[in-house]
Design a protein around this motif. Structure first.
Motif, PDB file in Angstrom:
ATOM      1  N   ASP A  67       0.812  -1.221   0.000  1.00  0.00           N
ATOM      2  CA  ASP A  67       0.000   0.000   0.000  1.00  0.00           C
ATOM      3  C   ASP A  67       0.843   1.266   0.000  1.00  0.00           C
ATOM      4  O   ASP A  67       0.341   2.345  -0.354  1.00  0.00           O
ATOM      5  CB  ASP A  67      -0.936   0.001   1.207  1.00  0.00           C
ATOM      6  CG  ASP A  67      -2.191  -0.832   0.969  1.00  0.00           C
ATOM      7  OD1 ASP A  67      -2.336  -1.376  -0.149  1.00  0.00           O
ATOM      8  OD2 ASP A  67      -3.021  -0.936   1.885  1.00  0.00           O
ATOM      9  N   THR A  68       2.107   1.170   0.387  1.00  0.00           N
ATOM     10  CA  THR A  68       2.968   2.351   0.315  1.00  0.00           C
ATOM     11  C   THR A  68       3.132   2.798  -1.125  1.00  0.00           C
ATOM     12  O   THR A  68       3.161   4.002  -1.418  1.00  0.00           O
ATOM     13  CB  THR A  68       4.344   2.057   0.939  1.00  0.00           C
ATOM     14  OG1 THR A  68       4.165   1.511   2.240  1.00  0.00           O
ATOM     15  CG2 THR A  68       5.176   3.328   1.048  1.00  0.00           C
ATOM     16  N   GLU A  71       0.345   4.996  -2.488  1.00  0.00           N
ATOM     17  CA  GLU A  71       0.391   6.422  -2.163  1.00  0.00           C
ATOM     18  C   GLU A  71       1.000   7.245  -3.302  1.00  0.00           C
ATOM     19  O   GLU A  71       0.743   8.446  -3.425  1.00  0.00           O
ATOM     20  CB  GLU A  71       1.182   6.649  -0.875  1.00  0.00           C
ATOM     21  CG  GLU A  71       0.532   6.060   0.371  1.00  0.00           C
ATOM     22  CD  GLU A  71       1.321   6.383   1.631  1.00  0.00           C
ATOM     23  OE1 GLU A  71       1.690   7.560   1.828  1.00  0.00           O
ATOM     24  OE2 GLU A  71       1.584   5.444   2.413  1.00  0.00           O
ATOM     25  N   TRP A  75       0.554  11.126  -6.428  1.00  0.00           N
ATOM     26  CA  TRP A  75       1.492  11.912  -5.627  1.00  0.00           C
ATOM     27  C   TRP A  75       1.479  13.371  -6.074  1.00  0.00           C
ATOM     28  O   TRP A  75       1.682  13.678  -7.253  1.00  0.00           O
ATOM     29  CB  TRP A  75       2.891  11.316  -5.736  1.00  0.00           C
ATOM     30  CG  TRP A  75       3.822  11.874  -4.704  1.00  0.00           C
ATOM     31  CD1 TRP A  75       4.852  12.737  -4.900  1.00  0.00           C
ATOM     32  CD2 TRP A  75       3.780  11.606  -3.302  1.00  0.00           C
ATOM     33  NE1 TRP A  75       5.467  13.033  -3.705  1.00  0.00           N
ATOM     34  CE2 TRP A  75       4.820  12.354  -2.703  1.00  0.00           C
ATOM     35  CE3 TRP A  75       2.962  10.816  -2.487  1.00  0.00           C
ATOM     36  CZ2 TRP A  75       5.070  12.323  -1.327  1.00  0.00           C
ATOM     37  CZ3 TRP A  75       3.214  10.786  -1.119  1.00  0.00           C
ATOM     38  CH2 TRP A  75       4.244  11.532  -0.557  1.00  0.00           C
ATOM     39  N   ASP A 240      -8.439   7.923  -7.964  1.00  0.00           N
ATOM     40  CA  ASP A 240      -7.505   6.799  -7.973  1.00  0.00           C
ATOM     41  C   ASP A 240      -8.071   5.611  -8.738  1.00  0.00           C
ATOM     42  O   ASP A 240      -7.333   4.880  -9.416  1.00  0.00           O
ATOM     43  CB  ASP A 240      -7.158   6.384  -6.546  1.00  0.00           C
ATOM     44  CG  ASP A 240      -6.202   7.359  -5.873  1.00  0.00           C
ATOM     45  OD1 ASP A 240      -5.702   8.263  -6.564  1.00  0.00           O
ATOM     46  OD2 ASP A 240      -5.956   7.211  -4.661  1.00  0.00           O
TER      47      ASP A 240
END
Length: 277
Positions: A67-68, A71, A75, A240
């Motif tokens: 999940d990082t 992000e 961005w 997203d």
């Protein structure tokens, strides 16, 4: 983080050179989070698959693996620049994790770069030149490549407007005009599919870690996925979900429906805000 807005100077540089460096795109804490995720996947991947003959390891569609990475999908320091350069009718077409350990001593490396190419799979061979701009990649550097010879990416400035292969002198390590990008952890570089690029050998004792996120028009097929997992889409915002390739109506020759491109409303609101300042 403040949302980036493409300046006239940046647009001119990108149009001229085919790439754009964005210093300090990631703060140190984000670099640390991403590095932790990369290190975990790298250790498991090398244990299962080993390294290539030039000591590198990679995996595609990495956005689904931690999940990082998710992000980075929208961005604010980088992705708005892609929207300004393409438009709002885009999606993620690739997410690519590449780790390059120091090159083995017996590798036939020298300073010669590996694999000069344009992105787009078979499209450079299948399309008539001059090629169109189809997508833009963002490269995020997680390790220090501020000196040459650390597995740095190399570009030929202006090759986004070139017809045919770049000229190269006999026995020269690179084509004419090639440069090596030196960057610090957290720096990013945007480059388009038409820009000729390659990677130099890693002659240091540093293991180079990097992430590449590519954004292209929604009428292009993604490079490394067919459809994102529904579980992942359900956890994402409407914008997203668009960027992850979700579509409620067929992607045809007409303009997309607003429900499929919430990024359009974001872009229009931002344009209105910029006009009022």
């Amino acid at each position: 983080m403040h949302e980036a807005v493409l300046t006239d100077k940046q647009r001119a540089a990108f149009e001229s050179d085919g790439f754009l460096v964005v210093p300090n795109a990631l703060p140190p804490e984000m670099v640390a989070k991403l590095t932790d995720a990369v290190d975990r996947l790298y250790a498991a991947g090398v244990e299962a698959q080993g390294l290539s003959k030039t000591n590198h390891w990679q995996t595609r569609n990495c956005i689904t693996l931690d999940d990082t990475f998710l992000e980075l999908l929208d961005w604010p320091a980088t992705v708005p620049l892609v929207v300004d350069l393409l438009n709002w009718n885009i999606q993620l077409i690739t997410s690519h994790l590449i780790v390059r350990a120091p090159s083995p001593p017996d590798a036939d490396a020298g300073w010669k770069a590996e694999g000069w190419h344009r992105d787009g799979g078979t499209s450079p061979q299948e399309m008539q030149e001059p090629h169109p701009r189809l997508f833009i990649k963002i490269a995020y550097w997680l390790t220090d490549v501020s000196e040459p010879g650390r597995g740095n990416i190399r570009f030929i400035p202006g090759s986004n407007r070139l017809i045919g292969r770049p000229a190269q002198a006999e026995d020269a390590p690179d084509p004419y005009g090639a440069i090596e990008i030196c960057a610090k952890p957290g720096d990013a570089v945007l480059f388009e599919n038409r820009t000729w690029h390659a990677v130099g050998p890693n002659l240091s004792n540093i293991t180079r870690k990097s992430l590449f996120f590519g954004y292209g028009y929604r009428w292009l097929r993604p490079m490394d996925y067919v459809a994102m997992p529904q579980e992942l889409l359900e956890r994402c915002s409407p914008i997203d979900r668009q960027l992850l390739g979700e579509a409620k109506t067929p992607i045809g020759h007409v303009l997309p429906q607003d429900e499929d491109v919430p990024l359009k409303a974001w872009w229009l609101a931002r344009q209105a805000a910029l006009a009022s300042t």
